[in-house]
Design a protein around this motif. Structure first.
Motif, PDB file in Angstrom:
ATOM      1  N   ASP A  10       0.844  -1.191   0.000  1.00  0.00           N
ATOM      2  CA  ASP A  10       0.000   0.000   0.000  1.00  0.00           C
ATOM      3  C   ASP A  10       0.882   1.245   0.000  1.00  0.00           C
ATOM      4  O   ASP A  10       2.106   1.144  -0.128  1.00  0.00           O
ATOM      5  CB  ASP A  10      -1.003  -0.018   1.162  1.00  0.00           C
ATOM      6  CG  ASP A  10      -0.345   0.033   2.535  1.00  0.00           C
ATOM      7  OD1 ASP A  10       0.764   0.596   2.678  1.00  0.00           O
ATOM      8  OD2 ASP A  10      -0.947  -0.482   3.492  1.00  0.00           O
ATOM      9  N   HIS A  11       0.262   2.402   0.152  1.00  0.00           N
ATOM     10  CA  HIS A  11       0.979   3.674   0.034  1.00  0.00           C
ATOM     11  C   HIS A  11       2.163   3.794   0.982  1.00  0.00           C
ATOM     12  O   HIS A  11       3.108   4.518   0.695  1.00  0.00           O
ATOM     13  CB  HIS A  11       0.007   4.852   0.231  1.00  0.00           C
ATOM     14  CG  HIS A  11      -0.496   4.972   1.627  1.00  0.00           C
ATOM     15  ND1 HIS A  11      -1.543   4.219   2.111  1.00  0.00           N
ATOM     16  CD2 HIS A  11      -0.081   5.749   2.644  1.00  0.00           C
ATOM     17  CE1 HIS A  11      -1.747   4.528   3.374  1.00  0.00           C
ATOM     18  NE2 HIS A  11      -0.888   5.440   3.729  1.00  0.00           N
ATOM     19  N   ARG A  12       2.152   3.073   2.090  1.00  0.00           N
ATOM     20  CA  ARG A  12       3.262   3.169   3.046  1.00  0.00           C
ATOM     21  C   ARG A  12       4.562   2.615   2.485  1.00  0.00           C
ATOM     22  O   ARG A  12       5.633   2.992   2.924  1.00  0.00           O
ATOM     23  CB  ARG A  12       2.903   2.446   4.346  1.00  0.00           C
ATOM     24  CG  ARG A  12       1.767   3.131   5.103  1.00  0.00           C
ATOM     25  CD  ARG A  12       1.284   2.290   6.238  1.00  0.00           C
ATOM     26  NE  ARG A  12       0.693   1.071   5.679  1.00  0.00           N
ATOM     27  CZ  ARG A  12       0.049   0.161   6.372  1.00  0.00           C
ATOM     28  NH1 ARG A  12      -0.095   0.308   7.681  1.00  0.00           N
ATOM     29  NH2 ARG A  12      -0.459  -0.904   5.788  1.00  0.00           N
ATOM     30  N   GLN A  13       4.481   1.713   1.491  1.00  0.00           N
ATOM     31  CA  GLN A  13       5.676   1.139   0.872  1.00  0.00           C
ATOM     32  C   GLN A  13       6.018   1.794  -0.470  1.00  0.00           C
ATOM     33  O   GLN A  13       6.962   1.382  -1.144  1.00  0.00           O
ATOM     34  CB  GLN A  13       5.496  -0.372   0.643  1.00  0.00           C
ATOM     35  CG  GLN A  13       5.443  -1.194   1.907  1.00  0.00           C
ATOM     36  CD  GLN A  13       4.027  -1.471   2.366  1.00  0.00           C
ATOM     37  OE1 GLN A  13       3.082  -1.388   1.602  1.00  0.00           O
ATOM     38  NE2 GLN A  13       3.867  -1.770   3.642  1.00  0.00           N
ATOM     39  N   ALA A  14       5.278   2.812  -0.878  1.00  0.00           N
ATOM     40  CA  ALA A  14       5.442   3.393  -2.214  1.00  0.00           C
ATOM     41  C   ALA A  14       6.864   3.895  -2.473  1.00  0.00           C
ATOM     42  O   ALA A  14       7.424   3.627  -3.544  1.00  0.00           O
ATOM     43  CB  ALA A  14       4.437   4.515  -2.430  1.00  0.00           C
ATOM     44  N   ALA A  15       7.447   4.590  -1.536  1.00  0.00           N
ATOM     45  CA  ALA A  15       8.801   5.131  -1.760  1.00  0.00           C
ATOM     46  C   ALA A  15       9.810   4.005  -1.943  1.00  0.00           C
ATOM     47  O   ALA A  15      10.696   4.087  -2.804  1.00  0.00           O
ATOM     48  CB  ALA A  15       9.198   6.040  -0.597  1.00  0.00           C
ATOM     49  N   GLU A  16       9.669   2.955  -1.171  1.00  0.00           N
ATOM     50  CA  GLU A  16      10.578   1.809  -1.274  1.00  0.00           C
ATOM     51  C   GLU A  16      10.379   1.041  -2.589  1.00  0.00           C
ATOM     52  O   GLU A  16      11.332   0.528  -3.172  1.00  0.00           O
ATOM     53  CB  GLU A  16      10.357   0.924  -0.043  1.00  0.00           C
ATOM     54  CG  GLU A  16      10.560  -0.530  -0.172  1.00  0.00           C
ATOM     55  CD  GLU A  16      10.011  -1.303   1.030  1.00  0.00           C
ATOM     56  OE1 GLU A  16       9.977  -2.532   0.912  1.00  0.00           O
ATOM     57  OE2 GLU A  16       9.633  -0.713   2.065  1.00  0.00           O
ATOM     58  N   LEU A  17       9.146   0.986  -3.090  1.00  0.00           N
ATOM     59  CA  LEU A  17       8.841   0.277  -4.336  1.00  0.00           C
ATOM     60  C   LEU A  17       9.186   1.086  -5.580  1.00  0.00           C
ATOM     61  O   LEU A  17       9.363   0.515  -6.662  1.00  0.00           O
ATOM     62  CB  LEU A  17       7.347  -0.066  -4.392  1.00  0.00           C
ATOM     63  CG  LEU A  17       6.804  -1.004  -3.344  1.00  0.00           C
ATOM     64  CD1 LEU A  17       5.292  -1.101  -3.469  1.00  0.00           C
ATOM     65  CD2 LEU A  17       7.454  -2.362  -3.447  1.00  0.00           C
ATOM     66  N   ARG A  18       9.244   2.406  -5.464  1.00  0.00           N
ATOM     67  CA  ARG A  18       9.398   3.295  -6.616  1.00  0.00           C
ATOM     68  C   ARG A  18      10.521   2.883  -7.566  1.00  0.00           C
ATOM     69  O   ARG A  18      10.305   2.795  -8.783  1.00  0.00           O
ATOM     70  CB  ARG A  18       9.584   4.728  -6.138  1.00  0.00           C
ATOM     71  CG  ARG A  18       9.550   5.761  -7.250  1.00  0.00           C
ATOM     72  CD  ARG A  18       9.692   7.176  -6.655  1.00  0.00           C
ATOM     73  NE  ARG A  18       9.424   8.190  -7.643  1.00  0.00           N
ATOM     74  CZ  ARG A  18      10.341   8.705  -8.456  1.00  0.00           C
ATOM     75  NH1 ARG A  18      11.586   8.276  -8.404  1.00  0.00           N
ATOM     76  NH2 ARG A  18      10.002   9.637  -9.327  1.00  0.00           N
ATOM     77  N   PRO A  19      11.757   2.613  -7.088  1.00  0.00           N
ATOM     78  CA  PRO A  19      12.822   2.242  -8.031  1.00  0.00           C
ATOM     79  C   PRO A  19      12.493   0.982  -8.841  1.00  0.00           C
ATOM     80  O   PRO A  19      12.733   0.945 -10.052  1.00  0.00           O
ATOM     81  CB  PRO A  19      14.053   2.026  -7.142  1.00  0.00           C
ATOM     82  CG  PRO A  19      13.774   2.811  -5.901  1.00  0.00           C
ATOM     83  CD  PRO A  19      12.283   2.744  -5.706  1.00  0.00           C
ATOM     84  N   LEU A  20      11.927  -0.022  -8.210  1.00  0.00           N
ATOM     85  CA  LEU A  20      11.558  -1.249  -8.917  1.00  0.00           C
ATOM     86  C   LEU A  20      10.465  -0.972  -9.950  1.00  0.00           C
ATOM     87  O   LEU A  20      10.559  -1.422 -11.098  1.00  0.00           O
ATOM     88  CB  LEU A  20      11.085  -2.324  -7.937  1.00  0.00           C
ATOM     89  CG  LEU A  20      10.494  -3.588  -8.586  1.00  0.00           C
ATOM     90  CD1 LEU A  20      11.552  -4.335  -9.382  1.00  0.00           C
ATOM     91  CD2 LEU A  20       9.862  -4.474  -7.531  1.00  0.00           C
ATOM     92  N   LEU A  21       9.437  -0.226  -9.557  1.00  0.00           N
ATOM     93  CA  LEU A  21       8.348   0.080 -10.480  1.00  0.00           C
ATOM     94  C   LEU A  21       8.862   0.855 -11.694  1.00  0.00           C
ATOM     95  O   LEU A  21       8.467   0.584 -12.828  1.00  0.00           O
ATOM     96  CB  LEU A  21       7.234   0.846  -9.769  1.00  0.00           C
ATOM     97  CG  LEU A  21       6.567   0.131  -8.583  1.00  0.00           C
ATOM     98  CD1 LEU A  21       5.477   1.007  -7.976  1.00  0.00           C
ATOM     99  CD2 LEU A  21       6.019  -1.225  -8.958  1.00  0.00           C
ATOM    100  N   LEU A  22       9.759   1.799 -11.467  1.00  0.00           N
ATOM    101  CA  LEU A  22      10.326   2.559 -12.574  1.00  0.00           C
ATOM    102  C   LEU A  22      11.219   1.696 -13.468  1.00  0.00           C
ATOM    103  O   LEU A  22      11.191   1.834 -14.699  1.00  0.00           O
ATOM    104  CB  LEU A  22      11.108   3.769 -12.057  1.00  0.00           C
ATOM    105  CG  LEU A  22      10.266   4.869 -11.413  1.00  0.00           C
ATOM    106  CD1 LEU A  22      11.169   5.971 -10.865  1.00  0.00           C
ATOM    107  CD2 LEU A  22       9.244   5.435 -12.371  1.00  0.00           C
ATOM    108  N   ASP A  23      11.992   0.810 -12.871  1.00  0.00           N
ATOM    109  CA  ASP A  23      12.853  -0.078 -13.666  1.00  0.00           C
ATOM    110  C   ASP A  23      12.022  -0.990 -14.577  1.00  0.00           C
ATOM    111  O   ASP A  23      12.352  -1.175 -15.744  1.00  0.00           O
ATOM    112  CB  ASP A  23      13.751  -0.940 -12.766  1.00  0.00           C
ATOM    113  CG  ASP A  23      14.894  -0.168 -12.133  1.00  0.00           C
ATOM    114  OD1 ASP A  23      15.139   0.989 -12.544  1.00  0.00           O
ATOM    115  OD2 ASP A  23      15.540  -0.724 -11.220  1.00  0.00           O
ATOM    116  N   VAL A  24      10.965  -1.567 -14.032  1.00  0.00           N
ATOM    117  CA  VAL A  24      10.110  -2.439 -14.840  1.00  0.00           C
ATOM    118  C   VAL A  24       9.443  -1.625 -15.946  1.00  0.00           C
ATOM    119  O   VAL A  24       9.418  -2.048 -17.106  1.00  0.00           O
ATOM    120  CB  VAL A  24       9.067  -3.176 -13.967  1.00  0.00           C
ATOM    121  CG1 VAL A  24       8.029  -3.897 -14.833  1.00  0.00           C
ATOM    122  CG2 VAL A  24       9.764  -4.162 -13.029  1.00  0.00           C
TER     123      VAL A  24
END
Length: 183
Positions: A10-24
């Motif tokens: 959820d939104h609490r993990q968004a900053a941590e997920l951002r690099p992976l989401l952008l890479d994909v």
């Protein structure tokens, strides 16, 4: 599809997920980004940041071992959402009236090439929408991608009309709706 581990965020993990989401995203849209400003990583990153700050933002990521297969994310549309502002098809105003709890917008669903045509997209789609309390979901499909439009249609989505988001360089989309079962 077996072998894929789907994890929920959820939104609490968004900053941590951002690099992976952008890479994909950069991998999946590498060719389009070369010639289409709307497909640029920078434009996508700005959209991701806006979506992931929304109340109720959720994301699912599929993994095959330690490899990200793909992901899906979205958020509920707030009351008076601008989502329908670019709708070019006349529809009953009641259909596009948002309450803040009526519609979940599936903003992104993407699968990396090695896992396409394996059922991964459907698995991510279903995992993201499985426990949503809203009565329906919406998404936009680029009209230049008729196979994607047909795929969503085979999953029960119906076309509401044509929509061009009020975003620079945005293509013409099919706005689609899916009735969600109440959990």
């Amino acid at each position: 599809m077996t072998g894929i581990d789907v994890r929920h965020y959820d939104h609490r993990q968004a900053a941590e997920l951002r690099p992976l989401l952008l890479d994909v995203y950069a991998e999946v849209y590498a060719e389009e980004a070369k010639s289409d400003p709307f497909a640029s990583v920078e434009r996508f990153a700005a959209g991701l940041d806006g979506w992931s700050r929304r109340p109720g933002w959720t994301c699912v990521i599929g993994y095959d071992g330690d490899q990200a297969v793909g992901y899906a994310y979205g958020a509920p549309l707030p009351a008076g959402a601008p989502w329908w502002g670019g709708l070019l098809t006349d529809v009953d105003p009641a259909v596009v009236a948002e309450t803040g709890a009526r519609t979940y917008a599936l903003s992104e669903l993407m699968v990396r090439t090695p896992w396409r045509k394996t059922g991964a997209a459907r698995r991510l789609h279903d995992a993201l929408l499985a426990a949503r309390p809203e009565e329906r979901a919406t998404l936009l499909v680029d009209q230049d991608h008729p196979k994607v439009h047909a795929l969503y249609g085979s999953w029960g989505w119906r076309t509401l009309g044509d929509l061009r988001p009020r975003i620079p360089n945005a293509p013409l989309f099919h706005a689609m709706l899916l009735d969600l079962p109440h959990p």
